[in-house]
Motif scaffolding. Structure first.
Motif, PDB file in Angstrom:
ATOM      1  N   PRO A  75      49.887  30.903   2.831  1.00 50.42           N
ATOM      2  CA  PRO A  75      49.163  30.450   1.789  1.00 50.42           C
ATOM      3  C   PRO A  75      47.711  31.280   1.615  1.00 50.42           C
ATOM      4  O   PRO A  75      47.160  31.682   1.272  1.00 50.42           O
ATOM      5  N   SER A  76      46.694  32.229   2.734  1.00 52.43           N
ATOM      6  CA  SER A  76      46.045  32.641   3.105  1.00 52.43           C
ATOM      7  C   SER A  76      46.349  34.552   2.142  1.00 52.43           C
ATOM      8  O   SER A  76      45.385  34.936   1.892  1.00 52.43           O
ATOM      9  N   SER A  77      47.544  35.178   3.045  1.00 55.00           N
ATOM     10  CA  SER A  77      47.553  36.063   2.318  1.00 55.00           C
ATOM     11  C   SER A  77      47.936  35.915   1.162  1.00 55.00           C
ATOM     12  O   SER A  77      47.610  36.810   0.126  1.00 55.00           O
ATOM     13  N   ILE A  78      48.543  34.771   0.722  1.00 55.46           N
ATOM     14  CA  ILE A  78      49.140  34.872  -1.257  1.00 55.46           C
ATOM     15  C   ILE A  78      47.265  34.566  -1.777  1.00 55.46           C
ATOM     16  O   ILE A  78      47.696  35.555  -2.655  1.00 55.46           O
ATOM     17  N   ASN A  79      46.748  34.070  -1.060  1.00 59.92           N
ATOM     18  CA  ASN A  79      45.371  33.880  -1.833  1.00 59.92           C
ATOM     19  C   ASN A  79      44.649  35.492  -1.847  1.00 59.92           C
ATOM     20  O   ASN A  79      44.087  35.338  -3.376  1.00 59.92           O
ATOM     21  N   ALA A  80      44.992  36.104  -1.153  1.00 64.61           N
ATOM     22  CA  ALA A  80      43.722  37.366  -0.851  1.00 64.61           C
ATOM     23  C   ALA A  80      44.638  38.075  -1.461  1.00 64.61           C
ATOM     24  O   ALA A  80      43.852  39.056  -2.246  1.00 64.61           O
ATOM     25  N   ALA A  81      46.116  37.805  -1.729  1.00 61.18           N
ATOM     26  CA  ALA A  81      46.896  39.412  -2.321  1.00 61.18           C
ATOM     27  C   ALA A  81      46.172  39.327  -4.074  1.00 61.18           C
ATOM     28  O   ALA A  81      46.368  39.684  -4.206  1.00 61.18           O
ATOM     29  N   VAL A  82      46.317  38.039  -4.596  1.00 56.19           N
ATOM     30  CA  VAL A  82      45.788  37.988  -5.972  1.00 56.19           C
ATOM     31  C   VAL A  82      44.586  38.358  -6.118  1.00 56.19           C
ATOM     32  O   VAL A  82      44.291  38.942  -7.212  1.00 56.19           O
ATOM     33  N   ARG A  83      43.398  38.363  -5.338  1.00 53.42           N
ATOM     34  CA  ARG A  83      41.926  38.427  -5.167  1.00 53.42           C
ATOM     35  C   ARG A  83      41.422  40.195  -5.248  1.00 53.42           C
ATOM     36  O   ARG A  83      41.066  40.341  -5.911  1.00 53.42           O
ATOM     37  N   MET A  84      42.411  40.678  -4.210  1.00 58.20           N
ATOM     38  CA  MET A  84      42.469  42.247  -4.403  1.00 58.20           C
ATOM     39  C   MET A  84      42.906  42.226  -5.601  1.00 58.20           C
ATOM     40  O   MET A  84      42.765  43.851  -5.956  1.00 58.20           O
ATOM     41  N   ALA A  85      43.865  42.354  -6.459  1.00 60.87           N
ATOM     42  CA  ALA A  85      44.497  42.933  -7.327  1.00 60.87           C
ATOM     43  C   ALA A  85      42.892  43.238  -8.530  1.00 60.87           C
ATOM     44  O   ALA A  85      42.583  42.344  -9.191  1.00 60.87           O
ATOM     45  N   ALA A  86      43.777  43.981  -9.137  1.00 58.73           N
ATOM     46  CA  ALA A  86      41.834  45.249  -9.906  1.00 58.73           C
ATOM     47  C   ALA A  86      42.767  44.202 -11.325  1.00 58.73           C
ATOM     48  O   ALA A  86      43.724  43.678 -11.702  1.00 58.73           O
ATOM     49  N   PRO A  87      41.750  44.682 -12.575  1.00 62.94           N
ATOM     50  CA  PRO A  87      41.930  43.616 -13.690  1.00 62.94           C
ATOM     51  C   PRO A  87      43.349  44.937 -14.646  1.00 62.94           C
ATOM     52  O   PRO A  87      43.216  45.921 -13.933  1.00 62.94           O
ATOM     53  N   GLY A  88      44.477  43.552 -14.777  1.00 65.49           N
ATOM     54  CA  GLY A  88      45.563  44.272 -15.131  1.00 65.49           C
ATOM     55  C   GLY A  88      46.840  44.871 -13.880  1.00 65.49           C
ATOM     56  O   GLY A  88      47.938  44.973 -14.656  1.00 65.49           O
ATOM     57  N   GLY A  89      46.053  43.880 -12.885  1.00 66.08           N
ATOM     58  CA  GLY A  89      47.025  44.705 -11.772  1.00 66.08           C
ATOM     59  C   GLY A  89      48.301  43.464 -11.513  1.00 66.08           C
ATOM     60  O   GLY A  89      48.161  42.745 -12.621  1.00 66.08           O
TER      61      GLY A  89
END
Length: 338
Positions: A231-245
């Protein structure tokens, strides 16, 4: 023949079992190399399989020992890669070539006996010819490497993009290499283990961070592969995305997953696209993913041998899984050689 039989999760016994026979349209394979997939850990230690007792193991290569009735395109002694999913009754997904989403299928190592054994009977439709001089261990890595490619094809990067990978097991390490081949000029890798981050750098990662460290905003990624399933890595992955990523999820969570409010706000406001990716199959079965991957492995375009942390005889499989039951030291890819 000798095989590691799982009776219940955690109860794995090395036994003598009947040697399979190649039926019509099948070959009998002598297993040459079989890798431990991350999905084998919960399957064999906590969750169980679709039927038990069962012989698990689905990442494998082998040499043909015998041909079943009607087999013409293969020969005895040939080295082959094996796609583990077996399509059965056609459905709307398999008829359109989306075999990873097939509703009716069999599967080596979870629905039928797999390759933690000396021999397996395999339909010829699941086989890919491998060069005679290829390393059987490389051929056995076709499954995890094609899973990474299948995921990246959900949102193909363009030249100059920045890629990201969370979870630097073999699938994540292959994802890093595929991203490099497709033109990503920088790749950010995140893992809980510094030793796996060392491997990520060997695979081609530009920046590496331990899980929990802050990834700078100027390292936001156009495409992220989430291969940890926590769950922590799933949240982290989303927040690492650039705009429109784009974020593509491969990791299989065991517990329920909740998106934190700041995670939801990020993908909502930055118009981030989230993708699921399951298995690695396409048309014509098993798909271009498998053919491209096998070629990349046997020609050396994909590096794989640095991932193998343990290479063991089949007799040591029950003891290895007993060790894994209570937590484990570092490993990347465990490979058994029956």
């Amino acid at each position: 023949m000798r095989a590691a039989v799982m009776y219940t999760p955690g109860d794995i016994r090395l036994e003598d079992v009947p040697k399979p026979v190649a039926g019509p349209g099948e070959v009998l394979l002598k297993v040459d190399a079989v890798g431990v997939c991350g999905s084998d850990l919960p399957r064999m230690l906590t969750k169980g399989a679709h039927k038990m007792p069962i012989i698990c193991g689905h990442e494998f290569s082998g040499r043909i020992e015998a041909l079943g009735e009607g087999v013409e395109d293969f020969r005895e002694g040939e080295l082959v890669a094996v796609a583990p999913l077996i399509p059965t009754d056609p459905c709307d997904q398999s008829l359109t070539g989306n075999f990873s989403r097939a509703r009716n299928y069999d599967y080596f190592g979870s629905r039928r006996d797999g390759a933690y054994a000396e021999y397996v009977a395999v339909p010829t439709g699941n086989l890919l010819h491998a060069p005679a001089d290829a390393d059987p261990r490389a051929v056995a890595m076709t499954d995890p490497a094609s899973i990474a490619l299948h995921a990246i094809w959900k949102a193909k990067p363009t030249m100059g993009d920045r890629g990201g990978v969370i979870g630097c097991g073999p699938i994540g390490l292959f994802a890093i290499q595929w991203m490099r081949m497709m033109g990503c000029t920088e790749i950010v890798a995140v893992d809980v283990s510094e030793r796996k981050l060392e491997q990520a750098r060997e695979a081609g990662a530009t920046y590496t961070y331990l899980a929990g460290e802050t990834v700078p905003a100027d390292h936001a990624c156009d495409l992220i592969i989430e291969a940890a399933g926590h769950p922590s890595s799933i949240n982290a992955a989303v927040r690492m995305a650039a705009p429109g990523g784009h974020v593509v999820f491969i990791g299989i969570p065991v517990a329920d997953v909740s998106l934190e409010n700041k995670t939801f706000q990020h993908f909502l406001r930055q118009e981030v696209s989230l993708h699921g990716s399951w298995n690695s199959f396409g048309a014509p079965f098993p798909g271009k993913q498998w053919r491209v991957t096998l070629d990349a492995l046997v020609t050396g375009k994909l590096k794989w041998d640095f991932m193998i942390s343990h290479e063991l005889p089949l007799e040591e499989l029950p003891a290895m899984f007993e060790t894994l039951k209570g937590g484990h030291d570092f490993f990347s890819k465990i490979m058994f050689r029956p």
